[in-house]
Each structure stands twice: as structure tokens, then as C-alpha cells.
Design a protein around this motif. Sequence first.
Motif, mmCIF file in Angstrom:
data_model
loop_
_atom_site.group_PDB
_atom_site.id
_atom_site.type_symbol
_atom_site.label_atom_id
_atom_site.label_comp_id
_atom_site.label_asym_id
_atom_site.label_seq_id
_atom_site.Cartn_x
_atom_site.Cartn_y
_atom_site.Cartn_z
ATOM 1 N N ALA B 136 9.188 -16.500 -29.323
ATOM 2 C CA ALA B 136 9.660 -15.043 -29.089
ATOM 3 C C ALA B 136 11.008 -14.717 -28.302
ATOM 4 O O ALA B 136 11.648 -13.973 -28.244
ATOM 5 C CB ALA B 136 8.457 -14.351 -28.517
ATOM 6 N N ALA B 140 17.482 -12.735 -31.849
ATOM 7 C CA ALA B 140 17.028 -12.104 -33.025
ATOM 8 C C ALA B 140 17.528 -12.625 -34.369
ATOM 9 O O ALA B 140 16.419 -12.959 -35.408
ATOM 10 C CB ALA B 140 17.151 -10.783 -33.045
ATOM 11 N N TYR B 141 18.725 -12.651 -34.754
ATOM 12 C CA TYR B 141 19.241 -12.869 -35.779
ATOM 13 C C TYR B 141 20.354 -14.255 -35.969
ATOM 14 O O TYR B 141 20.803 -14.307 -34.970
ATOM 15 C CB TYR B 141 19.981 -11.854 -36.656
ATOM 16 C CG TYR B 141 19.231 -10.723 -36.722
ATOM 17 C CD1 TYR B 141 17.891 -10.568 -37.398
ATOM 18 C CD2 TYR B 141 19.735 -9.488 -35.984
ATOM 19 C CE1 TYR B 141 17.261 -9.390 -37.509
ATOM 20 C CE2 TYR B 141 18.933 -8.239 -36.365
ATOM 21 C CZ TYR B 141 17.939 -8.222 -36.811
ATOM 22 O OH TYR B 141 17.258 -7.019 -37.064
ATOM 23 N N ASP B 163 13.744 -12.843 -35.408
ATOM 24 C CA ASP B 163 13.647 -11.880 -36.491
ATOM 25 C C ASP B 163 13.971 -12.425 -37.821
ATOM 26 O O ASP B 163 13.105 -12.819 -38.321
ATOM 27 C CB ASP B 163 14.668 -10.656 -35.954
ATOM 28 C CG ASP B 163 14.286 -9.532 -36.527
ATOM 29 O OD1 ASP B 163 13.904 -9.391 -37.862
ATOM 30 O OD2 ASP B 163 14.053 -8.453 -35.807
ATOM 31 N N TYR B 167 20.038 -12.089 -41.798
ATOM 32 C CA TYR B 167 19.618 -10.362 -41.905
ATOM 33 C C TYR B 167 21.111 -9.658 -42.572
ATOM 34 O O TYR B 167 22.146 -10.155 -41.682
ATOM 35 C CB TYR B 167 19.486 -10.080 -40.781
ATOM 36 C CG TYR B 167 19.227 -8.583 -40.476
ATOM 37 C CD1 TYR B 167 18.033 -8.041 -40.593
ATOM 38 C CD2 TYR B 167 20.432 -7.551 -40.181
ATOM 39 C CE1 TYR B 167 17.771 -6.514 -40.354
ATOM 40 C CE2 TYR B 167 20.210 -6.441 -40.172
ATOM 41 C CZ TYR B 167 18.952 -5.905 -40.235
ATOM 42 O OH TYR B 167 19.021 -4.427 -40.043
ATOM 43 N N PRO B 243 8.879 -10.298 -31.354
ATOM 44 C CA PRO B 243 8.518 -9.166 -30.328
ATOM 45 C C PRO B 243 8.123 -7.989 -31.167
ATOM 46 O O PRO B 243 8.496 -7.690 -32.128
ATOM 47 C CB PRO B 243 9.764 -9.163 -29.557
ATOM 48 C CG PRO B 243 10.841 -10.064 -29.750
ATOM 49 C CD PRO B 243 10.426 -10.435 -31.222
ATOM 50 N N ASN B 246 9.583 -4.647 -33.368
ATOM 51 C CA ASN B 246 10.595 -4.872 -34.593
ATOM 52 C C ASN B 246 9.828 -4.756 -35.611
ATOM 53 O O ASN B 246 8.652 -5.110 -35.857
ATOM 54 C CB ASN B 246 11.204 -6.131 -34.411
ATOM 55 C CG ASN B 246 11.896 -6.199 -33.132
ATOM 56 O OD1 ASN B 246 12.961 -5.870 -32.938
ATOM 57 N ND2 ASN B 246 11.476 -6.818 -31.871
#
Lengths: 350, 396
Positions: B136, B140-141, B163, B167, B243, B246
Motif C-alpha cells: 500500500a 499510485a500509478y 492503484d 492508467y 489505500p 481510491n
Amino acid sequence: MIRGGILLGLASLALAGAVSHSEARTPVSVNDLAIMEGMPKKLSEFGFFYRPRSQESLSAVAYELNTPLYSDGADKLRFAYVPHGETIQANGDGLLEFPVGSALIKTFAFGEGGDRRLIETRVLLHRAEGWVALPYVWNEEQTDARLAVAGARIPVMTPAGENISYRVPNKNQCKQCHVKDGEVTPIGPKVRNLPLSWLAIAIRTGDLGLDTADLPFGPAVAGGRRMPDWNDIEHSSVDARARAYLDVNCAHCHQPGGMASNSGLDLRWEQDDSHALGIRKPPVAAGRGAGGLLVSIEPGAPDKSILVHRMNSVDPGVAMPELGKSTIDAEGLAVIRQWIEEMPAPPSAQ
Amino acid sequence: MIRLTAAALLLASAAPAWAETHTIEPGEGVQERLQEALILAEPGDEIVLAAGRYALTDGLSLDVDGVTLRGAGMDASVLDFTTQEGAGEGLLVTSDDVTLRDFGIENAKGDGIKSKGADQIIYHAIRVEWTNGPDASNGAYGIYPVEASNVLVQDSYIRGASDAGIYVGQSENIIVRRNRVVENVAGIEIENSNFAEVTENLATRNTGGILVFDLPGLPKVGGGNVLVARNAVIDNNTDNFAPEGNIVANVPAGTGVMVMANTKVQVLDNALVNNSTSHVMLVAYTQEFDDDRYQPRPVQVEVRGNIYGSGGNAPDFAGGDLIAAAMGGTLPPILTDGLHQGLGRGDNVPILTLGLTKVGQPFSEAQPSLLPPVPITSTWTNDPVALPEGMEARLK
């Protein structure tokens, strides 16, 4: 309109930051060509300061802002230079429009009195093709600053006594904050965020396109024509102070056309849509920055608000603002916490 | 550097004739040397990352049009952000016609590579990896183009994003092909975007393989015209490590392809194997919203020609196990919440509907049943995504 020549009437204010009167004067005049083209290797090539260490200028006028951007507690010395005979347009209570050939100069310093050390000076130059941002890093001797297009890291001690690795932004990072719809633009000198006293002098000595009577005296109201000093508890509501803080510290990215436009979060002073302001707004691309929280702002619950979580972090990937911050602004955070704490719950959108 | 600016302007279309190559070697001062090269580059220039490991303390950024940043291979030239102290991503691109190719990015504190408003961008044979695997605290991307027209992401490898590995957000005219996305929360996510092709990718050991989402309240809403075809979507059963908060944190482990809100999505000719919740899921947006532009349901989705392996054996949503038990131990390969409009059903496999009738209705009110057989009613096709002439030629 402010006439460049008459701006000199304000130049005495530039002495406000003066420290060392023993510093020798260097006779200088501003090099207008350096403002218009090239990437001068040294700050002195512009000729803004006749006493560099004391940051004394006869050609550039000092100004302050009601609510400034937090930069790890750095002391900031701001100057505007307008070429002789040129004029500045006032644009309502918004950003002043500087003519081509102008420069905005901001020096970052740490330490008090004789211990004051100049760290960096950022210049915004208004050229024929648009604004250009360049960062300069001061030498040990404090006699000049050299161009650092790639930025730098410099150890400093903050006023709070913290030893940090202070980040001087690179040229691209300057633009990341100063970009709006793809173009570099100044951020700070908006009429609503300039002190009334400064504006009043400007009106008296020149012509700001305003009457003194037009200046918005009285308490500042969020979204109104005057931004308060975010720290002025005595005269301004927490709502106005928090919104001023968010506008100045966040909205350069968090607005349509800004670097964080895709987040849909718009923290500008003039924004009044609660969702755009983050109230009960789920994150979009925050990743771990969301910290397990569901919305940017949960009314009444700062600890459930991503905004607070990210302001309260120095972890890259979580910390906001992403640039120009290595320490937490405890006082700023306190204002935002109080604002959210006291915020009434909006009616459900359903 | 002195350049013949006027001449260059006159002959702007011939810029490559003046193009220079700047080679950067790893070692002392590389943060400044590489960043300086990225700033001082001129359109048409190529910046070459010599093989080796580049230890970086701050995010890098590129804001010059038409620059190529090329390494010696995704495992040979590695930008290592393990000790990153500042910035929200490893590399940020904000200029058009940029080519990124043949280098790796490791352990960025935020996103791996973000490109914002960067039209005609190519990501080719890039590796973005968080070397500790699913966690975690990872960024994110991995590859993150947003607010752009004409995006090509191909032959890349992304692992460990908290994430989405790849993306693409608020963009249009997009090709994502032949990538390997492994151990991310979402392997590939196309969000609030139009005219996208996601083809021939391998998505494995993610929480969800390929997601096609549309969210309310963003500058660009109304995603659609997305083709998801000829992908291998296998074993996407990793526990969701995003997390909370999101949108992907809501994706059940064991999701193959998931379509949420969006209009005109085709899921064609994929191999869907061992995704333990469902191979293909169609769902409406579940949270409250206030956005007149927004269509929360999946509308006109065609599912055809796919190969379905085992799966649906461990559904990761409340009550899923009971439904599976009632269905003989596994969920059918296709699952809808019941809120879709216009499902083009080309595959002769059972479809489970949760029987919801209102957007925002909780899953606890599900009335699960199998959809009665419906004829193929496809009355539309997506035109192939065509990138501007000359864009792919940059990879010659």
C-alpha cells in the motif's frame, strides 16, 4: 495603471529588507536586454540590486502579500521591476498585468538580522514570447547568485529549528506552479492580496486605475474583493483566513488549467461550489496520498479529510504541496483544521 | 549552446536536421546533469541514458516538445528513486510529441511517470516497478498519461502500483498494447477517456486485470468507445492493496475485466482464466454524485469471442460466496449488477445479474439470478483508433 517611473516613489519600501549598511554599493542599472532574452548565468547580470546582500534596489519596488505562500518558513523578499515609462494595468481585484520587459523577483532567505543568509532568488521575466521563470542560487559569500536551471538541494535550518534539505526548484518546477492553460504566469501580485497600505501609496503616487474609495476596507470575506492576512485572527474570520491560505498555497495547481486540474479540485478564492472545493469529494488519482480517507474535506472532521492528511505529511507521494515544501506548516494546518472542524455539514447530494 | 533560432523557425518542420544527441552517464551529480539536459534540450533532440543505475533524489521533468528520452533497455538503464526526497512522481512530462523508450523506473515515491496534457506521447518498452511487490505504500500509478490526445503505451512492464499499472485518464485516442502488468491493484485502467484500444496485453496477478471506468465531477466525463481485445487476463487474485478512498479500492480481488459507467465498450476475443470473482463485470457507479453530465451506468457493452477458463470460485464481495454456493460452487463468467443498458451478448456463457434496479442501491438488496438468453443485438462498432501520421514512425 501604475507608471514605471512613479513606481520609483515606492522604491524606498525596497529598503525594508535592508540589513547591512556596511555593504558597498555597486553602481548598477537594470539590464533590460537580460530580461528580454537569454539565460543570464548570474543574477547580477540583471542589475536589480545595488547592494545584493542587503537586497537593496533603486529600480525594483518591494511588495508584500496579505497571505503569502509557505516555503519552509523562508523569509521572502519580493520586488517588481517595470521598464521606464511602461505601465501596469490593474485588472479589478485580480492579477496585475505587467508589461513586457517587467520582472518579478523573489529572494528566499533564512536567519535573522546579521545571520540572514540568502538562499535563492527566483525571477519571472516577461518576454515577448511570454513569462519565463529562472532560479538562482546564492554563493557562500552572498555577493551573487548563479543560475541553477536544474535546481539544487541546500541544507538550512528553519525558523522552527529544523535542519532540512531545502529544495530549490528547477526551471520546469517553477513552471509547474506558474502554469495556467499551458502558459507561465505570475501568481502572487493580485490586487486583492496586496496590502491596502501598499495599494493606497500606489494610488497616491501614480494611478492604479482605482480610487482609494474603491479599495475594499473592512473585514475580508471569503470570495470577496480583499484577501485577509491568513494569520490575522483578530480581524478576519476563520473561513476567510482558511480560504486565503488554500488559494495561495494550493490553487496555483488546483484550478482549471493548473497542474492539478485533472483532480477536479479547485481551491481558488473565488470558487464557491462545495464539491469543487473538496467538500465530500472523493479522491481521483491520489493513490496512497489519500491515506485511507474517503473525501478531501469531511465537514466537522479534519482527521477524516484528505486535505489535512496531505498538508500534515512530508512524505513525497503524500505531501502537499508537492513542490517547495520540506516541512509541515503547523500554523497553516491549524487554520485549515479549525475551518473544517467548524464547517457545517452540507445537505446530502442525494 | 548557440543556435540559429531564426533559421530553425523557418525550417521548423525539418527540425531533426538540427537534432542533437546528448548522452548522460550515471554517477556523480546525475540529478543535476540529467535534469539540465532535459531542460536545455531543443525540439528534435534525443537524450540517451547510458546503461547503468541512476540514483535520484528528486523528481525529473521534461517540458520541451519533440524530445526523445531513450535508455539502453528497460533493465539496463534504471532511474532509481529509492532515495527520492521530493516531487509527486519520478518523471513528469508536460510537452507534446515526446518519446520515452527503453529505460526503467524503480521505487518512485509517488507515480512512476506522469504525462499531463502531453499530446502524441509514446511510452515504448518502459519498465516501472516497485521492487518490493504489492504494498500500500507504493506509488499510485506506473505509467500515467492524463488530459491528452493521442497516447501510445506499448511493450512496457509495470509491477507493484498501488492503484493502476497503466492508467490513462481524461484523454482520447489511446492505444495500450502488448504490455505486461503484474501485481498491481489494477493492471490497466482507462478512466474518463474516449476512443481507446487495449489489446494484446498480459494482465496477471493484479487485483483486477483491466478496468474501464468513468467517474463524476471531473473536468472530463463521459468515457466510452473502448475496445478491450485479445488480452490475456489471468490469475488476477491479488488482495486489494489500494489505500481506501481510491475508487480501485472497491475492486474485488479476482476481477478480470470490469466496466463501470462508460458507453460503448467491447470486450472481444480475450483469454480470461482463473479470475476468482468474475471474468467480466459490468457495474454502475455506486456513490452519490451531483453532475448532470454523468451517466453512471454501463451502456452498450458487447462481450463476444472470449475464451473463459476456470474462475468465479472465490468471489470477493459480501454475499458472493452464498451466491456461488447456490450456483453450484462458482459464479458464472460474466456478472452484472443489473444496471447495464444494452448488453450485446455474443458469448454463450451464463450471465449472473445481481438484479439491482436503482443506481446507488446497496449490494445487500441484490436479487441474484441468471439472465435469460438474449439475442446478439450489436448495432454499433468502434472505429479503429488511428494515431496521427508520423507518430509511430518516431520509433523507427
